[in-house]
Each structure stands twice: as C-alpha cells, then as structure tokens.
Design a protein around this motif. Structure first.
Motif, short mmCIF file in Angstrom:
data_model
loop_
_atom_site.label_atom_id
_atom_site.label_comp_id
_atom_site.label_asym_id
_atom_site.label_seq_id
_atom_site.Cartn_x
_atom_site.Cartn_y
_atom_site.Cartn_z
N LEU A 1 0.33 -10.84 -0.27
CA LEU A 1 1.03 -9.67 -0.82
C LEU A 1 2.54 -9.81 -0.61
N THR A 2 3.30 -9.31 -1.57
CA THR A 2 4.75 -9.25 -1.40
C THR A 2 5.07 -8.01 -0.56
N GLN A 3 6.33 -7.90 -0.15
CA GLN A 3 6.72 -6.71 0.63
C GLN A 3 6.54 -5.44 -0.21
N GLU A 4 6.79 -5.57 -1.50
CA GLU A 4 6.63 -4.40 -2.36
C GLU A 4 5.15 -3.97 -2.40
N GLU A 5 4.27 -4.98 -2.45
CA GLU A 5 2.84 -4.66 -2.48
C GLU A 5 2.37 -4.05 -1.16
N ALA B 1 4.23 -2.24 0.64
CA ALA B 1 4.73 -0.87 0.53
C ALA B 1 3.77 0.00 -0.28
N GLN B 2 3.21 -0.59 -1.34
CA GLN B 2 2.26 0.16 -2.18
C GLN B 2 0.95 0.43 -1.43
N SER C 1 8.51 2.70 0.95
CA SER C 1 9.38 1.88 0.10
C SER C 1 9.41 0.44 0.61
N ARG C 2 9.81 -0.49 -0.29
CA ARG C 2 9.89 -1.89 0.13
C ARG C 2 10.93 -2.07 1.22
N SER D 1 10.46 -3.93 4.78
CA SER D 1 11.35 -5.03 5.19
C SER D 1 11.94 -4.75 6.58
N PRO E 1 7.09 7.88 -1.13
CA PRO E 1 8.40 7.26 -1.35
C PRO E 1 8.29 5.83 -1.88
N LEU E 2 7.54 5.68 -2.97
CA LEU E 2 7.35 4.34 -3.55
C LEU E 2 8.37 4.13 -4.67
N ALA E 3 8.63 2.86 -4.96
CA ALA E 3 9.51 2.56 -6.09
C ALA E 3 8.74 2.79 -7.37
N THR F 1 10.07 -6.24 -7.97
CA THR F 1 10.78 -7.18 -7.11
C THR F 1 9.77 -8.03 -6.34
N ARG F 2 9.93 -9.32 -6.37
CA ARG F 2 9.04 -10.20 -5.61
C ARG F 2 9.80 -10.68 -4.41
N ARG F 3 9.43 -10.25 -3.26
CA ARG F 3 10.11 -10.69 -2.06
C ARG F 3 9.12 -10.74 -0.92
N ARG F 4 9.07 -11.89 -0.26
CA ARG F 4 8.12 -12.01 0.81
C ARG F 4 8.76 -11.67 2.13
#
Lengths: 242, 156
Positions: free
Chosen positions: A192-196, A198-199, A204-205, A209, B146-148, B153-156
C-alpha cells in the motif's frame, strides 16, 4: 518466466486449494468451476470491478492481493478490506444482481479466475457446497466491515490505528528474525502507498507520513521500499489500547 | 395473524415450501416490548430472529459510543451472520417499539441447514444484503473523514 509466480490454470491440480476459502470444493464442483472460469494474470493497478458498474461476474483471486475500496459522494475513498488469495471478488453485486458496491484494484501482479455472472449464479444454484463457501466468505467480510466501522467510530489516535494495522500485517510476516535477535524483527511486505494507508485508517496522507516518520525516528520500524521491518513490536503493542 | 411459514421475510422468500415447513416446526412466535435487546454485541446468539412486525435499531457499540447502522422493519432476519459463523454478534439490535418475532433455536436451525445445504443460497442473499448495508455505512462515513478527495499521489 514472464510472471513472478507459476500460473495455475487447472483448478483440479491446484496445490493451494485446500488452504483457500472458496476453492476447497468437492471434485464435481471443481470440474464445473474449471469449465466456467477464465484464467488471466493482471498487472498491479488493474481495476477488476468498478463501483457502480453492472455486475459482469466475479473474480476468484488465485495469487496476489487486491484492495477493495468505496468512494463517498464527496469523492473521498476508503479502503474496506484487502482481499487475499482464495477470496471471491464482486460477490454481493453478483448475488443481488445490483451494481458493484466497491472498486477492486490489484495491489500486485495477480492471477484471477473470472466467472461470468450467469455462470456464477447457476454454479451457486447447482452446488450447495459453493453456497456454503460463499456464506463463509460473506460472514468474514461482514465481520471485517463491522470491525472497520468500530475502528472509524473510535476516538483512537492515528498512531494507534497505524500501529494496529502494522501489527495485523505482522501476523503474516515475510520473515521473523526469531527470539535470538534482541529485539526480534518482523519483516512484512507492504504494497500500500501512504495514501492508501490513510484511506485504511481514515486520515490524511500527510498524517500517515508524519506518524511513520515518528515510528522510524523512535526505531520502532524500518522501511526499505515495500519491505518494512517492525523492530520494536512491544512499543507498537503498547500504543494499542483496544 | 403471523404465520411461522410466512414466505415474505428475506430468508424464507428464497426457500422451498418443504424447508419452510421444516423450519416452522422449530419456530415460536413471541412479542417483545420497546427497548428490548434482541441481539447483544459480543454474545453468541442462541436464536435466529425473524421480525414479523415493529421496528428495530441496529447499532455498533465502540468504546462507550454507539454508531447507528440503521433501522429494520418486518421481514428482516436477525443474528444470521453470527449463527452461521458460530461466533459472537458484532452488533446490538434493540426493539424500537413493540415487536412480534418468530424465533428459531440456533442449533436446530443449523441442523436444518446441514440437512438442506441448498438453503445456503437463501443465506448468502441475506448476508450479502447485510454486507451491502455495512459497506454503505462506511461509504457515508468516509465523507466525514479527513481524507483527500480524488488525489492519486503515489508515495511510499
């Protein structure tokens, strides 16, 4: 080898069958399954089902993982659960003949068997043991949904929710250094990415982070690409209160 | 007058008359007062409940808070997930008014299910409906988090 896993086209010869929720079926049902399914390999990021789309059929996940997410009317996405090999995807839509309730996206290269909607319904009607397996998966999915509801409703802090998520993943480690390493390390593969993430935890991402950065600074985790090491499991456990 | 063979509830509507007849032998009709707790989270239900009349509220308790998933009316089958899974209930279900119920002992219901595995088709329809409701609740809930929105954005 074009793929990073062997392609299993014959369900009757699949060696993983006995450990899979759906596929451990009697021979007669397996023969039927073999005749109605189409095997494909999908790259990471493939949308197998799209929320709101009419149900074309179901996918039986053979190898790989997929995320199941839904989007609110405000356009915010939340991950409902991560599907593991052996799960059937698109079930509720196929059973109730209504649009897909969620989007299913592969998280890695994935082998899946597609069964068309009419074929799946007939398969379910003709083989009661298929219904039994589907019921088992649906009870599990319901439980995941209620757990997610409870988690979102709780006043838990984001670090606690992320710690809980990491500890959950740590139950299926890539590698465990063993108790001889002090402290023992648990390696996990995080697709999963950080955004995922977060989901998944409902934040929030940026917050994810910041929390992961804090965990790293404290020496609780190490991140190297998709391989994460939990270096202080006890510290994460201490964060989790429920 | 409520019949224990009533085919209009969400489970019986997909069952054969023979299976409904078999279940009717186990069924008892009862009435409960408003405020009665029909299913308790964390407790393994001993009875499958079919709501004949009245309204119930389905809630998920979480650390002293109560999250309301919704209400249900006549025809709703309660406690099926926990009984089929052999687990404790995940939700609380409370009568919002005087309710008439058909109740079937869980173990005996499971015995009928084992003898008639074709019943699973009806069971999965009910479970599928319950899952859709839970997922729908989560979808609504996502709007307040509080989600986007829409970013990828893809960031690991």
């Amino acid at each position: 080898m074009a793929y990073n896993f062997p392609i299993i086209e014959d369900c009757l010869r699949c060696t993983f069958r006995e450990n899979r929720v759906f596929c451990d079926l009697p021979r007669e049902a397996l023969v039927r399954l073999q005749s109605i399914k189409a095997t494909s390999v999908y790259p990471k990021g493939t949308m197998l089902c799209l929320e709101g789309q009419a149900p074309r059929g179901v996918y039986v996940l053979c190898t790989g993982k997929a995320k199941i997410s839904t989007t609110s009317s405000e356009g915010k996405s939340i991950i409902l659960r991560i599907a593991e090999p052996g799960e059937v995807l698109g079930l509720t839509a196929a059973i109730s003949n209504t649009p897909y309730e969620a989007t299913v996206e592969t998280l890695e290269q994935t082998q899946a068997n597609f069964i068309s909607h009419p074929d799946f319904v007939r398969f379910l009607q003709d083989h009661p043991e298929v219904g039994m397996k589907v019921a088992k998966q649906l009870t599990h999915n319901c439980q995941c949904a209620y757990t997610e509801i409870r988690s979102l409703g709780l006043s838990n802090s984001v670090p606690e929710k992320i710690a809980k998520l990491l500890l959950g993943w740590a139950k299926n480690p890539l590698q465990y250094s063993g108790p001889q390493t002090k402290p023992p390390e648990i390696s996990i593969r995080v697709t999963l990415t950080q955004e995922e993430i977060a989901q998944f935890v409902g934040t929030s991402r940026e917050t994810v982070s910041r929390v992961l950065g804090d965990f790293k600074k404290k020496g609780w985790i190490r991140i190297k690409g998709a391989t994460w090491s939990i270096t202080n499991k006890r510290a994460l456990e201490n964060l989790v209160t429920t | 007058m409520t019949s224990t063979l009533d085919p209009t509830n969400e489970l019986y509507s997909s069952l054969s008359p023979e299976v409904r007849q078999e279940l009717a032998k186990l069924a008892q009709v009862t009435t409960v007062a408003s405020g009665s707790k029909l299913v308790r989270q964390g407790v393994r239900p001993e009875k499958l409940i079919i709501l004949n009349s009245g309204q119930v509220e389905i809630t998920v308790p979480a650390e002293g808070k109560t999250l309301t998933l919704g209400t249900a009316g006549p025809g709703k089958v309660l406690a099926l997930r926990a009984i089929v899974a052999g687990e404790a209930a995940e939700v609380d279900i409370t009568a919002l008014e005087k309710c008439s119920l058909t109740v079937l002992p869980a173990e005996e219901f499971l015995n009928v299910l084992r003898r008639n595995p074709e019943m699973y088709l009806a069971v999965v329809k009910v479970l599928s409906g319950d899952l859709r409701k839970a997922d729908s609740f989560l979808r609504q809930k996502a709007g307040n988090l509080p989600l986007a929105s829409g970013s990828r954005t893809r960031r690991r």
